[in-house]
Design a protein around this motif. Structure first.
Motif, PDB file in Angstrom:
ATOM      1  N   LEU A   1       1.185  -1.254  -0.235  1.00  0.00           N
ATOM      2  CA  LEU A   1      -0.046   0.233  -0.305  1.00  0.00           C
ATOM      3  C   LEU A   1       0.640   1.233  -0.051  1.00  0.00           C
ATOM      4  CD1 LEU A   1      -2.966  -1.392   2.721  1.00  0.00           C
ATOM      5  CD2 LEU A   1      -2.974  -0.852  -0.388  1.00  0.00           C
ATOM      6  N   TRP A   2       2.022   0.913   0.944  1.00  0.00           N
ATOM      7  CA  TRP A   2       3.197   1.954   1.112  1.00  0.00           C
ATOM      8  C   TRP A   2       3.330   2.184  -0.804  1.00  0.00           C
ATOM      9  CZ3 TRP A   2       8.251   2.021  -0.064  1.00  0.00           C
ATOM     10  CH2 TRP A   2       8.775   3.424   0.435  1.00  0.00           C
ATOM     11  N   ALA A   3       4.133   1.534  -1.269  1.00  0.00           N
ATOM     12  CA  ALA A   3       4.669   1.902  -2.989  1.00  0.00           C
ATOM     13  C   ALA A   3       3.470   2.323  -3.562  1.00  0.00           C
ATOM     14  CB  ALA A   3       4.808   0.569  -3.262  1.00  0.00           C
ATOM     15  N   LEU A   4       2.100   1.274  -3.813  1.00  0.00           N
ATOM     16  CA  LEU A   4       0.752   1.955  -4.222  1.00  0.00           C
ATOM     17  C   LEU A   4       0.853   3.447  -4.325  1.00  0.00           C
ATOM     18  CD1 LEU A   4      -1.015   1.423  -6.345  1.00  0.00           C
ATOM     19  CD2 LEU A   4      -2.571   0.576  -4.751  1.00  0.00           C
ATOM     20  N   GLY A   5       0.524   4.127  -3.089  1.00  0.00           N
ATOM     21  CA  GLY A   5       0.282   5.503  -2.156  1.00  0.00           C
ATOM     22  C   GLY A   5       1.635   6.292  -2.812  1.00  0.00           C
ATOM     23  N   ARG A   6       3.009   5.882  -3.084  1.00  0.00           N
ATOM     24  CA  ARG A   6       4.094   6.118  -3.247  1.00  0.00           C
ATOM     25  C   ARG A   6       4.048   6.413  -4.613  1.00  0.00           C
ATOM     26  NH1 ARG A   6       9.253   3.825  -2.622  1.00  0.00           N
ATOM     27  NH2 ARG A   6      10.953   5.265  -3.579  1.00  0.00           N
ATOM     28  N   GLY A   7       3.689   5.418  -5.471  1.00  0.00           N
ATOM     29  CA  GLY A   7       4.030   5.607  -7.258  1.00  0.00           C
ATOM     30  C   GLY A   7       2.828   6.423  -7.549  1.00  0.00           C
ATOM     31  N   THR A   8       1.904   6.476  -7.227  1.00  0.00           N
ATOM     32  CA  THR A   8       0.400   7.148  -7.519  1.00  0.00           C
ATOM     33  C   THR A   8       1.009   8.407  -7.530  1.00  0.00           C
ATOM     34  OG1 THR A   8      -1.103   6.166  -5.849  1.00  0.00           O
ATOM     35  CG2 THR A   8      -1.000   4.926  -8.021  1.00  0.00           C
ATOM     36  N   GLY A   9       1.358   8.692  -6.437  1.00  0.00           N
ATOM     37  CA  GLY A   9       1.652  10.208  -5.431  1.00  0.00           C
ATOM     38  C   GLY A   9       2.515  10.307  -6.577  1.00  0.00           C
ATOM     39  N   VAL A  10       3.950  10.059  -7.131  1.00  0.00           N
ATOM     40  CA  VAL A  10       4.751  10.627  -7.978  1.00  0.00           C
ATOM     41  C   VAL A  10       3.972  10.940  -9.473  1.00  0.00           C
ATOM     42  CG1 VAL A  10       6.964  10.830  -8.693  1.00  0.00           C
ATOM     43  CG2 VAL A  10       6.791  10.127  -6.482  1.00  0.00           C
ATOM     44  N   ALA A  11       3.558   9.494  -9.941  1.00  0.00           N
ATOM     45  CA  ALA A  11       2.880   9.577 -11.089  1.00  0.00           C
ATOM     46  C   ALA A  11       1.770  11.059 -11.277  1.00  0.00           C
ATOM     47  CB  ALA A  11       2.430   8.044 -11.225  1.00  0.00           C
ATOM     48  N   ALA A  12       1.036  11.142 -10.234  1.00  0.00           N
ATOM     49  CA  ALA A  12       0.135  12.586 -10.078  1.00  0.00           C
ATOM     50  C   ALA A  12       0.835  13.723 -10.383  1.00  0.00           C
ATOM     51  CB  ALA A  12      -0.744  12.019  -8.870  1.00  0.00           C
ATOM     52  N   LEU A  13       1.566  13.510 -10.204  1.00  0.00           N
ATOM     53  CA  LEU A  13       2.676  14.726  -9.485  1.00  0.00           C
ATOM     54  C   LEU A  13       2.688  15.435 -11.533  1.00  0.00           C
ATOM     55  CD1 LEU A  13       3.907  17.732  -8.947  1.00  0.00           C
ATOM     56  CD2 LEU A  13       6.111  16.099  -7.803  1.00  0.00           C
ATOM     57  N   VAL A  14       3.778  14.155 -11.952  1.00  0.00           N
ATOM     58  CA  VAL A  14       4.514  14.249 -12.848  1.00  0.00           C
ATOM     59  C   VAL A  14       3.005  14.679 -14.363  1.00  0.00           C
ATOM     60  CG1 VAL A  14       5.660  13.010 -14.298  1.00  0.00           C
ATOM     61  CG2 VAL A  14       6.632  13.472 -12.738  1.00  0.00           C
ATOM     62  N   LEU A  15       1.901  13.957 -13.884  1.00  0.00           N
ATOM     63  CA  LEU A  15       0.635  13.871 -15.189  1.00  0.00           C
ATOM     64  C   LEU A  15      -0.251  14.948 -14.732  1.00  0.00           C
ATOM     65  CD1 LEU A  15      -0.674  10.570 -14.543  1.00  0.00           C
ATOM     66  CD2 LEU A  15       0.598  11.694 -16.747  1.00  0.00           C
TER      67      LEU A  15
ATOM     68  N   PRO B   1       1.631  24.476  -7.126  1.00  0.00           N
ATOM     69  CA  PRO B   1       2.673  24.567  -6.003  1.00  0.00           C
ATOM     70  C   PRO B   1       2.293  23.714  -5.056  1.00  0.00           C
ATOM     71  CG  PRO B   1       2.123  27.105  -7.054  1.00  0.00           C
ATOM     72  CD  PRO B   1       1.196  25.550  -7.226  1.00  0.00           C
ATOM     73  N   ILE B   2       1.188  23.889  -4.502  1.00  0.00           N
ATOM     74  CA  ILE B   2       0.823  23.566  -3.370  1.00  0.00           C
ATOM     75  C   ILE B   2       1.022  21.946  -3.505  1.00  0.00           C
ATOM     76  CG2 ILE B   2      -1.104  23.327  -1.804  1.00  0.00           C
ATOM     77  CD1 ILE B   2      -1.848  26.204  -2.666  1.00  0.00           C
ATOM     78  N   ALA B   3       0.493  20.815  -4.736  1.00  0.00           N
ATOM     79  CA  ALA B   3       0.539  20.076  -4.257  1.00  0.00           C
ATOM     80  C   ALA B   3       2.088  19.368  -4.198  1.00  0.00           C
ATOM     81  CB  ALA B   3       0.042  19.476  -5.781  1.00  0.00           C
ATOM     82  N   VAL B   4       3.027  20.436  -5.086  1.00  0.00           N
ATOM     83  CA  VAL B   4       4.380  19.936  -4.914  1.00  0.00           C
ATOM     84  C   VAL B   4       4.988  20.032  -3.586  1.00  0.00           C
ATOM     85  CG1 VAL B   4       7.334  20.863  -5.591  1.00  0.00           C
ATOM     86  CG2 VAL B   4       5.048  20.947  -7.373  1.00  0.00           C
ATOM     87  N   ALA B   5       4.616  21.201  -2.791  1.00  0.00           N
ATOM     88  CA  ALA B   5       5.208  21.468  -1.590  1.00  0.00           C
ATOM     89  C   ALA B   5       5.018  20.239  -0.647  1.00  0.00           C
ATOM     90  CB  ALA B   5       4.418  22.423  -0.969  1.00  0.00           C
ATOM     91  N   HIS B   6       3.465  19.743  -0.771  1.00  0.00           N
ATOM     92  CA  HIS B   6       2.594  18.185  -0.147  1.00  0.00           C
ATOM     93  C   HIS B   6       3.794  17.439  -0.480  1.00  0.00           C
ATOM     94  CE1 HIS B   6      -0.227  15.402   0.745  1.00  0.00           C
ATOM     95  NE2 HIS B   6       0.163  14.657  -0.337  1.00  0.00           N
ATOM     96  N   ALA B   7       4.507  16.689  -1.751  1.00  0.00           N
ATOM     97  CA  ALA B   7       5.013  15.838  -2.213  1.00  0.00           C
ATOM     98  C   ALA B   7       6.587  16.013  -1.720  1.00  0.00           C
ATOM     99  CB  ALA B   7       5.218  15.866  -3.671  1.00  0.00           C
ATOM    100  N   VAL B   8       6.764  17.086  -1.383  1.00  0.00           N
ATOM    101  CA  VAL B   8       8.392  16.996  -0.491  1.00  0.00           C
ATOM    102  C   VAL B   8       8.358  17.071   0.327  1.00  0.00           C
ATOM    103  CG1 VAL B   8      10.351  19.423  -1.142  1.00  0.00           C
ATOM    104  CG2 VAL B   8       9.319  18.751  -2.602  1.00  0.00           C
ATOM    105  N   GLY B   9       7.027  17.317   0.723  1.00  0.00           N
ATOM    106  CA  GLY B   9       7.272  17.838   2.728  1.00  0.00           C
ATOM    107  C   GLY B   9       6.378  16.397   3.237  1.00  0.00           C
ATOM    108  N   THR B  10       5.194  15.818   2.619  1.00  0.00           N
ATOM    109  CA  THR B  10       4.960  14.709   3.198  1.00  0.00           C
ATOM    110  C   THR B  10       5.314  13.306   2.677  1.00  0.00           C
ATOM    111  OG1 THR B  10       4.031  13.633   4.249  1.00  0.00           O
ATOM    112  CG2 THR B  10       2.802  13.846   2.000  1.00  0.00           C
ATOM    113  N   GLY B  11       6.102  12.952   1.492  1.00  0.00           N
ATOM    114  CA  GLY B  11       6.531  12.433   0.756  1.00  0.00           C
ATOM    115  C   GLY B  11       7.561  11.297   1.231  1.00  0.00           C
ATOM    116  N   THR B  12       7.390  10.224   1.087  1.00  0.00           N
ATOM    117  CA  THR B  12       8.904   8.964   1.078  1.00  0.00           C
ATOM    118  C   THR B  12       9.720   9.517   0.894  1.00  0.00           C
ATOM    119  OG1 THR B  12       7.236   7.825   2.005  1.00  0.00           O
ATOM    120  CG2 THR B  12       9.444   7.226   1.898  1.00  0.00           C
ATOM    121  N   ASP B  13       9.600   9.798  -0.343  1.00  0.00           N
ATOM    122  CA  ASP B  13      11.538  10.479  -1.001  1.00  0.00           C
ATOM    123  C   ASP B  13      11.367  11.809  -1.075  1.00  0.00           C
ATOM    124  OD1 ASP B  13      11.977   7.895  -1.253  1.00  0.00           O
ATOM    125  OD2 ASP B  13      10.656   7.422  -2.843  1.00  0.00           O
TER     126      ASP B  13
END
Length: 190
Positions: free
Chosen positions: A5-19, A132-144
């Motif tokens: 679940l962690w890998a799915l959440g992480r991967g789809t979050g990164v994919a969503a940011l790129v998309l 930019p809010i989504a990018v900040a969320h990804a940087v702040g809470t994302g595992t990577d």
């Protein structure tokens, strides 16, 4: 199961940011009124819509997978009300805020003929805040979020959006919402 679940959440979050980055760039290019080499304007608009919908699906998978991840501790209220999460409330709150804005953009996009062009455009201007809010969320809470590969990816995404906006703001930009032609300096006859 938590690892999956962690890998799915992480991967789809990164994919969503790129998309969503691609969607923003395509949206800016569509509104600029300039055709892209090899693609008519309507094709860019269709690709923009399809990429936006795909990004939204990845975002929904990202959120749903985190409901079942014991580490994320995501609750239903966390998807609607920002900054009330049990885990990293500020950074998850940014994600909630971005999700709320995505919902507003998606709903007005689907109801464009009902809400009118002006409301549609005003809400879509919210993507300049959402992204930019989504990018900040990804940087702040994302595992990577602070890893070199992810910061590089976030930098490339940021550069793409900034380049598209600068390209749109150039004096040669033509917008098809009326007549927005380049300003030409008229020579004064003395």
């Amino acid at each position: 199961m938590d690892t999956a679940l962690w890998a799915l959440g992480r991967g789809t979050g990164v994919a969503a940011l790129v998309l969503f980055t691609v969607s923003i760039v395509l949206g800016v290019l569509t509104r600029s009124g300039r055709p892209l080499p090899g693609l008519p304007r309507f094709a860019v608009t269709l690709v923009h819509r399809d990429v936006s919908l795909t990004a939204t699906v990845f975002l929904l998978i990202h959120i749903v997978s985190l409901f079942f991840d014991s580490y994320a501790q995501l609750r239903l209220v966390d998807t609607v009300l920002p900054f009330v999460a049990a885990y990293q409330p500020f950074w998850q709150g940014l994600g909630t805020l971005a999700f709320d804005l995505v919902l507003a953009v998606a709903v007005t996009g689907m109801l464009r003929n009902v809400v009118g062009r002006r409301v549609f455009r005003v809400v879509h201007w919210g993507t300049y805040v959402l992204w930019p809010i989504a990018v900040a969320h990804a940087v702040g809470t994302g595992t990577d979020g602070r890893s070199a590969w992810f910061l590089t990816l976030a930098g490339v995404c940021t550069a793409a959006v900034v380049a598209a906006v600068v390209w749109r703001l150039t004096s040669r930009s033509v917008e098809y919402s009326g007549v927005r032609l380049p300003h030409r300096v008229k020579e004064k006859v003395s």
